[in-house]
Design an enzyme around this catalytic site. Structure first.
Site, PDB file in Angstrom:
ATOM      1  N   LYS A   1       0.886  -1.176   0.000  1.00 47.79           N
ATOM      2  CA  LYS A   1       0.000   0.000   0.000  1.00 47.79           C
ATOM      3  C   LYS A   1       0.918   1.219   0.000  1.00 47.79           C
ATOM      4  O   LYS A   1       1.423   1.639   1.038  1.00 47.79           O
ATOM      5  CB  LYS A   1      -0.881  -0.019   1.254  1.00 47.79           C
ATOM      6  CG  LYS A   1      -2.234   0.670   1.123  1.00 47.79           C
ATOM      7  CD  LYS A   1      -2.174   2.128   0.787  1.00 47.79           C
ATOM      8  CE  LYS A   1      -1.957   3.022   1.978  1.00 47.79           C
ATOM      9  NZ  LYS A   1      -1.671   4.418   1.600  1.00 47.79           N
TER      10      LYS A   1
ATOM     11  N   GLU B   1       9.089   1.553  11.380  1.00 51.48           N
ATOM     12  CA  GLU B   1      10.168   2.531  11.190  1.00 51.48           C
ATOM     13  C   GLU B   1       9.535   3.904  11.166  1.00 51.48           C
ATOM     14  O   GLU B   1       8.817   4.247  10.214  1.00 51.48           O
ATOM     15  CB  GLU B   1      10.904   2.257   9.877  1.00 51.48           C
ATOM     16  CG  GLU B   1      11.819   1.072  10.022  1.00 51.48           C
ATOM     17  CD  GLU B   1      12.678   0.840   8.802  1.00 51.48           C
ATOM     18  OE1 GLU B   1      13.325  -0.212   8.768  1.00 51.48           O
ATOM     19  OE2 GLU B   1      12.686   1.693   7.902  1.00 51.48           O
TER      20      GLU B   1
ATOM     21  N   CYS C   1      13.836  10.643   7.459  1.00 50.42           N
ATOM     22  CA  CYS C   1      13.684  10.292   8.879  1.00 50.42           C
ATOM     23  C   CYS C   1      15.006  10.435   9.621  1.00 50.42           C
ATOM     24  O   CYS C   1      15.023  10.703  10.816  1.00 50.42           O
ATOM     25  CB  CYS C   1      13.163   8.871   8.986  1.00 50.42           C
ATOM     26  SG  CYS C   1      14.162   7.706   8.051  1.00 50.42           S
TER      27      CYS C   1
ATOM     28  N   GLU D   1       9.061  16.692  15.169  1.00 53.11           N
ATOM     29  CA  GLU D   1       9.612  16.395  13.839  1.00 53.11           C
ATOM     30  C   GLU D   1       8.950  17.320  12.819  1.00 53.11           C
ATOM     31  O   GLU D   1       7.742  17.244  12.593  1.00 53.11           O
ATOM     32  CB  GLU D   1       9.334  14.930  13.467  1.00 53.11           C
ATOM     33  CG  GLU D   1       9.996  14.540  12.164  1.00 53.11           C
ATOM     34  CD  GLU D   1       9.616  13.135  11.682  1.00 53.11           C
ATOM     35  OE1 GLU D   1       8.421  12.787  11.713  1.00 53.11           O
ATOM     36  OE2 GLU D   1      10.527  12.395  11.264  1.00 53.11           O
TER      37      GLU D   1
HETATM   38  P1  NAD Z   1       2.247   8.553   7.443  1.00 55.94           P
HETATM   39  O1  NAD Z   1       2.360   7.794   8.708  1.00 55.94           O
HETATM   40  O2  NAD Z   1       1.234   9.638   7.365  1.00 55.94           O
HETATM   41  O3  NAD Z   1       1.884   7.579   6.230  1.00 55.94           O
HETATM   42  C1  NAD Z   1       2.687   6.482   5.905  1.00 55.94           C
HETATM   43  C2  NAD Z   1       1.836   5.420   5.247  1.00 55.94           C
HETATM   44  O4  NAD Z   1       0.902   4.923   6.205  1.00 55.94           O
HETATM   45  C3  NAD Z   1       0.998   5.920   4.060  1.00 55.94           C
HETATM   46  O5  NAD Z   1       0.984   4.911   3.069  1.00 55.94           O
HETATM   47  C4  NAD Z   1      -0.374   6.092   4.675  1.00 55.94           C
HETATM   48  O6  NAD Z   1      -1.432   5.991   3.753  1.00 55.94           O
HETATM   49  C5  NAD Z   1      -0.398   4.943   5.657  1.00 55.94           C
HETATM   50  N1  NAD Z   1      -1.361   5.092   6.756  1.00 55.94           N
HETATM   51  C6  NAD Z   1      -1.823   6.225   7.343  1.00 55.94           C
HETATM   52  N2  NAD Z   1      -2.712   5.911   8.315  1.00 55.94           N
HETATM   53  C7  NAD Z   1      -2.790   4.557   8.363  1.00 55.94           C
HETATM   54  C8  NAD Z   1      -3.536   3.646   9.136  1.00 55.94           C
HETATM   55  N3  NAD Z   1      -4.392   4.041  10.094  1.00 55.94           N
HETATM   56  N4  NAD Z   1      -3.362   2.328   8.921  1.00 55.94           N
HETATM   57  C9  NAD Z   1      -2.507   1.882   7.965  1.00 55.94           C
HETATM   58  N5  NAD Z   1      -1.788   2.711   7.171  1.00 55.94           N
HETATM   59  C10 NAD Z   1      -1.933   4.033   7.374  1.00 55.94           C
HETATM   60  O7  NAD Z   1       3.696   9.067   7.103  1.00 55.94           O
HETATM   61  P2  NAD Z   1       4.152  10.042   5.923  1.00 55.94           P
HETATM   62  O8  NAD Z   1       3.720  11.414   6.275  1.00 55.94           O
HETATM   63  O9  NAD Z   1       3.716   9.449   4.615  1.00 55.94           O
HETATM   64  O10 NAD Z   1       5.746   9.900   5.994  1.00 55.94           O
HETATM   65  C11 NAD Z   1       6.565  10.691   6.766  1.00 55.94           C
HETATM   66  C12 NAD Z   1       6.935   9.992   8.060  1.00 55.94           C
HETATM   67  O11 NAD Z   1       7.643   8.780   7.805  1.00 55.94           O
HETATM   68  C13 NAD Z   1       7.880  10.818   8.923  1.00 55.94           C
HETATM   69  O12 NAD Z   1       7.464  10.784  10.261  1.00 55.94           O
HETATM   70  C14 NAD Z   1       9.217  10.099   8.779  1.00 55.94           C
HETATM   71  O13 NAD Z   1      10.129  10.299   9.823  1.00 55.94           O
HETATM   72  C15 NAD Z   1       8.782   8.691   8.661  1.00 55.94           C
HETATM   73  N6  NAD Z   1       9.843   7.867   8.056  1.00 55.94           N
HETATM   74  C16 NAD Z   1      10.570   7.008   8.856  1.00 55.94           C
HETATM   75  C17 NAD Z   1      11.602   6.250   8.319  1.00 55.94           C
HETATM   76  C18 NAD Z   1      12.430   5.313   9.179  1.00 55.94           C
HETATM   77  O14 NAD Z   1      13.134   4.490   8.618  1.00 55.94           O
HETATM   78  N7  NAD Z   1      12.386   5.400  10.482  1.00 55.94           N
HETATM   79  C19 NAD Z   1      11.910   6.374   6.965  1.00 55.94           C
HETATM   80  C20 NAD Z   1      11.173   7.255   6.196  1.00 55.94           C
HETATM   81  C21 NAD Z   1      10.134   7.987   6.756  1.00 55.94           C
END
Ligand code: NAD
Length: 503
Positions: free
Chosen positions: A190, A265, A299, A396
């Site tokens: 997804k 992550e 991240c 963040e």
């Molecule tokens: P997000 O959590 O909003 O979304 C990530 C994914 O989760 C999307 O595909 C979204 O549709 C899905 N999602 C949202 N709500 C959900 C739910 N209730 N159930 C299942 N899936 C759901 O994150 P974002 O804004 O797309 O990405 C940025 C974030 O990702 C930042 O916080 C960043 O630090 C983090 N990130 C972490 C790493 C790591 O390795 N630690 C790497 C890259 C990004």
């Protein structure tokens, strides 16, 4: 023609198919419409519509999970050498289409071509690296006891869900999907709703490389619909998730009833700590690279600069000069260092911190401005005169925004570094070896680099502590997640079996 014009023309050629057919879901090797119709994907460069995208929900996830379930046994039982060949061919397919992937990624997410051209190739490297491990992945141990020969073996856990964010979406999805396929799992992916283009390219490349139908399925949609349904589906055995920390909690809750194994992550607010004995020029280069590359939407970005008060003035002065020189521009221009932020929502979030910083009493020493009104462009920003209690130091921001905080002693630096909910990475700059040993021992982070920026080495563990996540990627750690350990004990003789009911 300039390189920018050339790249725009090439992109146009690549986007034709997306415009004509939109992005359908891909389930069991077939294109499938979304059960909720379509949503539109827009480019952050000029806010224009790129294409329609299938709006998948629980019904589509159910079809994809069933397809992944049906394809599992054959993929698991395929000889490892054959699985390996297919995965290597996926890497070759990515390499052959690296330019297309990079240009589409830039247009979809606003990331600069300078970085995305490498990110596409890193995606191929992920497949190559895990392809090399396919054969040994199932190997186990031999743990002999007096009466038994005990062996362990590893088996793939089953169909898994992969949920990815919009920052470097192609590279991040390969990071999850490559080890899952190498382990023998089937996948329902997804992708983030804000960046669906390259997930479509990946599933097509994988199938063209010979991946059997149903082994990798892609369902587009939103988190609360398709994402939630994937976490709740009984045939999905594990969820590999990359995204925000608060979404990570939801993933855990949503998977509780089906006892999902989750790998999370999550976010970061990572400190770069610069002591006055460090090589300050290299520390400056690394600090700038780690917060302002990839639009600061990474991240592992070093979003808190902890700088020793003895060198603060000089270090910040050099920093301001460099930050003001960073080139903001069209992401397809190879000279561009920062492109637009990914979405309007994210742009509003990041720019909102310009006022929050001032209200909290910090100084906007560089940037703090938007650029034009065609897309979501901001100037790289530096906040000084900050303390660690401010929101700009605790939260963040996930943009090209750095908060500089002074410290006077090693103890204070450590206290500030650890006084944060997150614990993903830390970067320590000192030439005092014993201090580096002491400091890294106490620093609360999953990954730490000393006198270096983040240099990823695939066999090393990647992941965070505290609100930054649970679990590790990389090397054998990835297989530990996508596989189950199995123990089998073989009696080596006639050992005594306690008899019940045999008086
Ligand atoms: P997000 O959590 O909003 O979304 C990530 C994914 O989760 C999307 O595909 C979204 O549709 C899905 N999602 C949202 N709500 C959900 C739910 N209730 N159930 C299942 N899936 C759901 O994150 P974002 O804004 O797309 O990405 C940025 C974030 O990702 C930042 O916080 C960043 O630090 C983090 N990130 C972490 C790493 C790591 O390795 N630690 C790497 C890259 C990004």
């Amino acid at each position: 023609m300039s390189v920018l014009d050339d790249n725009i023309a090439k992109l146009d050629g690549y986007l034709v198919r997306f415009r004509e057919t939109g992005i359908p879901n891909r389930i069991a090797g077939e294109d499938a419409a979304g059960s909720m119709g379509v949503f539109q994907s827009t480019s952050p460069v000029d806010k224009s519509v790129i294409c329609d995208v299938a709006h998948g929900t629980a019904a589509d996830i159910d079809k994809a999970a069933n397809a992944a379930h049906d394809a599992f046994a054959a993929w698991r039982d395929m000889p490892a050498s054959e699985r390996k060949k297919i995965i290597i061919r996926i890497a070759e397919g990515i390499e052959a289409r690296a330019e297309e992937i990079a240009l589409c990624e830039c247009w979809d997410t606003g990331q600069a071509y300078k970085f995305m051209s490498k990110a596409a190739l890193r995606g191929a490297e992920n497949f190559r690296y895990f392809a090399d491990q396919v054969v040994q992945a199932r190997d186990g141990q031999h743990l002999k006891s007096p009466t038994l020969m005990n062996i362990t073996t590893r088996v793939p856990i089953g169909p898994v869900g992969v949920i990815t964010p919009w920052n470097t979406p192609f590279m991040l999805s390969t990071w999850k999907i490559a080890p899952a396929l190498a382990a023998g799992c089937t996948v329902v992916h997804k992708p983030a709703e804000a960046s669906p283009l390259t997930a479509r390219l990946l599933v097509k490349i994988a199938e063209e490389a010979g991946l059997p139908p149903g082994v990798l399925n892609t369902v587009n949609g939103f988190g609360e619909g398709a994402g939630k349904a994937l976490c709740e589906h009984p045939k999905i055995k594990a969820i590999a998730f990359v995204g925000e920390s608060r979404t990570g909690s939801l993933i855990t809750k949503q998977g509780a009833d089906t006892l999902k194994r989750n790998h999370l992550e999550l976010g970061g607010k990572n400190p770069v700590i610069v002591f006055d004995d460090a090589d300050l020029d290299r520390a400056l280069d690394a600090a700038i690279f780690m917060i302002y590359s990839i639009n600061g939407e990474r991240c592992t970005s070093s979003s808190r600069l902890l700088v020793q008060d003895t060198i603060r003035k000089e270090f910040e002065a050099k920093l301001i000069k460099r930050v003001n020189n960073i080139k903001v521009g069209h992401p397809l221009d190879p000279k561009t260092e920062i492109g637009p932020l990914v979405t309007e929502e994210h742009f509003k979030k990041v720019t909102g911190y310009f006022d929050i910083a001032k209200e909290d009493g910090a100084t906007v020493a560089a940037g703090g401005e938007v650029v034009g009104d065609k897309g979501y462009f901001v100037r790289p920003t530096l906040f000084t005169q900050a303390d660690n209690k401010m929101r700009i130091a605790q939260e963040e921001i996930f943009g090209p925004v750095l908060t500089s905080i002074p410290f006077s002693s090693e103890e204070e630096a450590l206290q500030i570094a650890n006084d944060n909910p997150y614990g993903l990475t830390g970067y320590v700059w000192t030439n005092d070896l014993t201090r580096a040993l002491r400091f890294t021992d106490k620093l609360e982070a999953g990954m730490i680099w000393v006198n270096s920026e983040n240099v990823r080495h695939l066999p090393t563990p990647f992941g965070g502590v505290k609100s930054s996540g649970i679990g590790r990627d990389g090397g054998d750690w990835s297989f530990e997640f996508y596989m189950e350990q199995k123990h089998i004990g073989f009696a080596t003789g006639q050992h005594k079996i306690t008899k019940l009911g045999a008086l």
